[in-house]
Every structure is written in structure tokens, then in C-alpha cells.
Write a protein that holds these residues in place. Structure first.
Motif, PDB file in Angstrom:
ATOM      1  N   CYS A  83      -9.723 -50.941 -52.403  1.00  0.00           N
ATOM      2  CA  CYS A  83     -11.005 -50.804 -53.088  1.00  0.00           C
ATOM      3  C   CYS A  83     -11.866 -49.801 -52.327  1.00  0.00           C
ATOM      4  CB  CYS A  83     -11.697 -52.154 -53.165  1.00  0.00           C
ATOM      5  SG  CYS A  83     -13.246 -52.105 -54.102  1.00  0.00           S
ATOM      6  N   LEU A  84     -12.323 -48.786 -53.025  1.00  0.00           N
ATOM      7  CA  LEU A  84     -13.168 -47.748 -52.441  1.00  0.00           C
ATOM      8  C   LEU A  84     -14.525 -47.775 -53.119  1.00  0.00           C
ATOM      9  CD1 LEU A  84     -13.593 -45.109 -50.746  1.00  0.00           C
ATOM     10  CD2 LEU A  84     -12.678 -43.874 -52.730  1.00  0.00           C
ATOM     11  N   PHE A  85     -15.569 -47.840 -52.318  1.00  0.00           N
ATOM     12  CA  PHE A  85     -16.929 -47.766 -52.846  1.00  0.00           C
ATOM     13  C   PHE A  85     -17.495 -46.404 -52.490  1.00  0.00           C
ATOM     14  CE2 PHE A  85     -21.513 -48.033 -52.299  1.00  0.00           C
ATOM     15  CZ  PHE A  85     -21.890 -48.527 -53.530  1.00  0.00           C
ATOM     16  N   VAL A  86     -18.033 -45.719 -53.488  1.00  0.00           N
ATOM     17  CA  VAL A  86     -18.671 -44.425 -53.277  1.00  0.00           C
ATOM     18  C   VAL A  86     -20.134 -44.568 -53.675  1.00  0.00           C
ATOM     19  CG1 VAL A  86     -18.711 -41.989 -53.928  1.00  0.00           C
ATOM     20  CG2 VAL A  86     -16.515 -43.189 -53.753  1.00  0.00           C
ATOM     21  N   GLY A  87     -21.004 -44.373 -52.716  1.00  0.00           N
ATOM     22  CA  GLY A  87     -22.443 -44.425 -52.971  1.00  0.00           C
ATOM     23  C   GLY A  87     -23.022 -43.026 -52.865  1.00  0.00           C
ATOM     24  N   LEU A  88     -23.704 -42.605 -53.891  1.00  0.00           N
ATOM     25  CA  LEU A  88     -24.268 -41.254 -53.928  1.00  0.00           C
ATOM     26  C   LEU A  88     -25.789 -41.321 -53.835  1.00  0.00           C
ATOM     27  CD1 LEU A  88     -22.072 -40.100 -56.925  1.00  0.00           C
ATOM     28  CD2 LEU A  88     -21.663 -39.605 -54.523  1.00  0.00           C
ATOM     29  N   PHE A  89     -26.342 -40.426 -53.034  1.00  0.00           N
ATOM     30  CA  PHE A  89     -27.793 -40.396 -52.882  1.00  0.00           C
ATOM     31  C   PHE A  89     -28.220 -39.008 -52.431  1.00  0.00           C
ATOM     32  CE2 PHE A  89     -26.030 -41.471 -48.807  1.00  0.00           C
ATOM     33  CZ  PHE A  89     -26.817 -40.790 -47.885  1.00  0.00           C
ATOM     34  N   ARG A  90     -29.471 -38.695 -52.666  1.00  0.00           N
ATOM     35  CA  ARG A  90     -30.055 -37.428 -52.218  1.00  0.00           C
ATOM     36  C   ARG A  90     -30.608 -37.651 -50.815  1.00  0.00           C
ATOM     37  NH1 ARG A  90     -31.268 -33.525 -56.268  1.00  0.00           N
ATOM     38  NH2 ARG A  90     -30.607 -34.253 -58.295  1.00  0.00           N
ATOM     39  N   HIS A  91     -29.957 -37.028 -49.831  1.00  0.00           N
ATOM     40  CA  HIS A  91     -30.347 -37.265 -48.446  1.00  0.00           C
ATOM     41  C   HIS A  91     -31.766 -36.798 -48.141  1.00  0.00           C
ATOM     42  CE1 HIS A  91     -29.799 -33.058 -47.153  1.00  0.00           C
ATOM     43  NE2 HIS A  91     -28.820 -33.051 -48.030  1.00  0.00           N
ATOM     44  N   ASP A  92     -32.280 -35.845 -48.917  1.00  0.00           N
ATOM     45  CA  ASP A  92     -33.642 -35.364 -48.670  1.00  0.00           C
ATOM     46  C   ASP A  92     -34.709 -36.339 -49.192  1.00  0.00           C
ATOM     47  OD1 ASP A  92     -32.770 -34.733 -51.254  1.00  0.00           O
ATOM     48  OD2 ASP A  92     -34.093 -33.009 -51.432  1.00  0.00           O
ATOM     49  N   GLU A  93     -34.293 -37.393 -49.893  1.00  0.00           N
ATOM     50  CA  GLU A  93     -35.234 -38.395 -50.390  1.00  0.00           C
ATOM     51  C   GLU A  93     -35.136 -39.719 -49.627  1.00  0.00           C
ATOM     52  OE1 GLU A  93     -35.349 -38.854 -54.639  1.00  0.00           O
ATOM     53  OE2 GLU A  93     -34.883 -36.737 -54.968  1.00  0.00           O
ATOM     54  N   ILE A  94     -34.340 -39.709 -48.548  1.00  0.00           N
ATOM     55  CA  ILE A  94     -34.115 -40.920 -47.753  1.00  0.00           C
ATOM     56  C   ILE A  94     -34.602 -40.664 -46.327  1.00  0.00           C
ATOM     57  CG2 ILE A  94     -32.332 -42.428 -46.791  1.00  0.00           C
ATOM     58  CD1 ILE A  94     -32.245 -42.799 -49.689  1.00  0.00           C
ATOM     59  N   ASP A  95     -35.434 -41.565 -45.816  1.00  0.00           N
ATOM     60  CA  ASP A  95     -35.804 -41.490 -44.404  1.00  0.00           C
ATOM     61  C   ASP A  95     -35.322 -42.760 -43.708  1.00  0.00           C
ATOM     62  OD1 ASP A  95     -37.607 -43.515 -45.022  1.00  0.00           O
ATOM     63  OD2 ASP A  95     -39.355 -42.211 -44.984  1.00  0.00           O
ATOM     64  N   ASP A  96     -35.604 -42.891 -42.413  1.00  0.00           N
ATOM     65  CA  ASP A  96     -35.101 -44.040 -41.647  1.00  0.00           C
ATOM     66  C   ASP A  96     -35.675 -45.371 -42.088  1.00  0.00           C
ATOM     67  OD1 ASP A  96     -33.516 -42.370 -40.170  1.00  0.00           O
ATOM     68  OD2 ASP A  96     -34.931 -42.204 -38.495  1.00  0.00           O
ATOM     69  N   ASN A  97     -36.814 -45.360 -42.766  1.00  0.00           N
ATOM     70  CA  ASN A  97     -37.442 -46.605 -43.219  1.00  0.00           C
ATOM     71  C   ASN A  97     -37.070 -46.982 -44.650  1.00  0.00           C
ATOM     72  OD1 ASN A  97     -38.842 -46.897 -40.768  1.00  0.00           O
ATOM     73  ND2 ASN A  97     -40.391 -45.451 -41.465  1.00  0.00           N
ATOM     74  N   HIS A  98     -36.356 -46.121 -45.333  1.00  0.00           N
ATOM     75  CA  HIS A  98     -35.959 -46.381 -46.718  1.00  0.00           C
ATOM     76  C   HIS A  98     -34.986 -47.566 -46.743  1.00  0.00           C
ATOM     77  CE1 HIS A  98     -34.107 -45.750 -50.660  1.00  0.00           C
ATOM     78  NE2 HIS A  98     -35.145 -44.973 -50.950  1.00  0.00           N
ATOM     79  N   PRO A  99     -35.080 -48.434 -47.760  1.00  0.00           N
ATOM     80  CA  PRO A  99     -34.162 -49.582 -47.849  1.00  0.00           C
ATOM     81  C   PRO A  99     -32.680 -49.175 -47.786  1.00  0.00           C
ATOM     82  CG  PRO A  99     -35.900 -49.807 -49.473  1.00  0.00           C
ATOM     83  CD  PRO A  99     -36.064 -48.449 -48.845  1.00  0.00           C
ATOM     84  N   PHE A 100     -32.338 -48.010 -48.311  1.00  0.00           N
ATOM     85  CA  PHE A 100     -30.943 -47.565 -48.240  1.00  0.00           C
ATOM     86  C   PHE A 100     -30.517 -47.364 -46.793  1.00  0.00           C
ATOM     87  CE2 PHE A 100     -27.800 -44.245 -47.784  1.00  0.00           C
ATOM     88  CZ  PHE A 100     -26.764 -44.760 -48.546  1.00  0.00           C
ATOM     89  N   SER A 101     -31.371 -46.734 -45.977  1.00  0.00           N
ATOM     90  CA  SER A 101     -31.044 -46.489 -44.574  1.00  0.00           C
ATOM     91  C   SER A 101     -30.807 -47.798 -43.835  1.00  0.00           C
ATOM     92  CB  SER A 101     -32.165 -45.712 -43.888  1.00  0.00           C
ATOM     93  OG  SER A 101     -32.304 -44.440 -44.470  1.00  0.00           O
ATOM     94  N   VAL A 102     -31.636 -48.783 -44.114  1.00  0.00           N
ATOM     95  CA  VAL A 102     -31.503 -50.094 -43.469  1.00  0.00           C
ATOM     96  C   VAL A 102     -30.161 -50.725 -43.832  1.00  0.00           C
ATOM     97  CG1 VAL A 102     -32.484 -52.425 -43.351  1.00  0.00           C
ATOM     98  CG2 VAL A 102     -34.000 -50.425 -43.398  1.00  0.00           C
TER      99      VAL A 102
END
Length: 159
Positions: A86-105
């Protein structure tokens, strides 16, 4: 419900002994368990079956949705012999994510689980106007002179 018995008629599934928060948590666990079991059943149905789960635009996902995805991934990782298929691929725009973003956590949490989950981060650069033109030409079957204005608009909107 104990204080307002009329709520039972408005919300038939509401249990008077449990708070709404507890019921919501139980429902979340049931959802995680159900989705995990569906994935496990699909993987076990054939020894040569592979599965890829893809989620796009994770930069817009809220904290609860990201936590749900992570919990499902952790459950799938515990399946033992079928989890490597099973492979999970998560796509996101890195320029819209900072260290405090829920995705980063959540991503940091997944990286800490190295004994169960392997993570790889691949950063891609934006497509050039010429690259977008090439894709449009291939997909639309039109010469560059016809797709150039559209390529210009797409490039400006997505860069």
C-alpha cells in the motif's frame, strides 16, 4: 439529553449517558477502523494486488482531516505482510505550508514512526510556460500557436 429530554426526538441517536464529544470520538474511531479494514480486505483479497491512495491539496486540509489520514496510515502500517503493498501519496504546495501548519505537525509525527512507516519527500518545481504548452499540445492535439495563450493563462494562475 438528561436536562432536555426533547432533544431525543430531534436527535434519535443521541445517548443520554454519553456526551456529544464522546460520541464524536467514538464515531471517528469507527470511521478509522472501518476504512482501515476495507483497505486491509482489499490488500488481502489477492497476493499480487497493489494499492495507491492519493490525496491532493493537503495544504488545505484541516487538522482533524489530517489526523484521520495519519491514523489510517498508522493502522495500515500495522497490517504486517500486506502493508508494503500500500502506497500513500500526499500532494501539497510546499510554498503554502510552514512549520506551524497542521500538515507539518502530522508529517513530523509520521517521520518519527520510522519503524512502521517509511516517508519520502520529493519537492517538484513549477512547470515552465513551455512545459505547460507541451502538455496542452499533447492533450488537445493542437499546434503551439493555438495553445500558447491558454498556456500563458495557466502559467500565470498556477505559478
Amino acid at each position: 439529553v438528561d436536562f432536555l429530554p426533547s432533544l431525543r426526538s430531534l436527535f434519535p441517536g443521541l445517548d443520554g449517558d454519553k456526551s456529544i464529544k464522546v460520541q464524536a470520538e467514538e464515531n471517528a474511531f469507527r470511521l478509522i477502523y472501518s476504512i482501515s479494514k476495507i483497505i486491509e480486505a482489499l490488500l488481502e483479497s489477492s497476493s499480487d494486488r497493489l494499492m495507491m491512495i492519493c490525496c491532493d491539496d493537503l495544504q488545505w486540509a484541516d487538522k482533524t482531516s489530517l489526523a484521520l489520514i495519519v491514523e489510517i496510515l498508522v493502522n495500515v502500517a500495522s497490517f504486517g505482510r500486506v502493508s508494503p503493498r500500500c502506497l500513500f501519496v500526499g500532494l501539497f504546495r510546499h510554498d503554502e505550508i510552514d512549520d506551524n501548519h497542521p500538515f507539518s505537525v502530522q508529517y513530523t509525527y509520521l517521520q518519527m514512526m520510522t519503524e512502521k512507516i517509511s516517508t519520502t519527500k520529493i519537492e517538484l518545481s513549477s512547470l515552465s510556460k513551455e512545459d505547460i504548452g507541451d502538455v496542452l499540445m499533447a492533450e488537445l492535439g493542437l499546434p503551439r500557436r493555438y495553445v500558447a495563450p491558454l498556456a500563458d493563462v495557466v502559467h500565470k494562475k498556477t505559478s
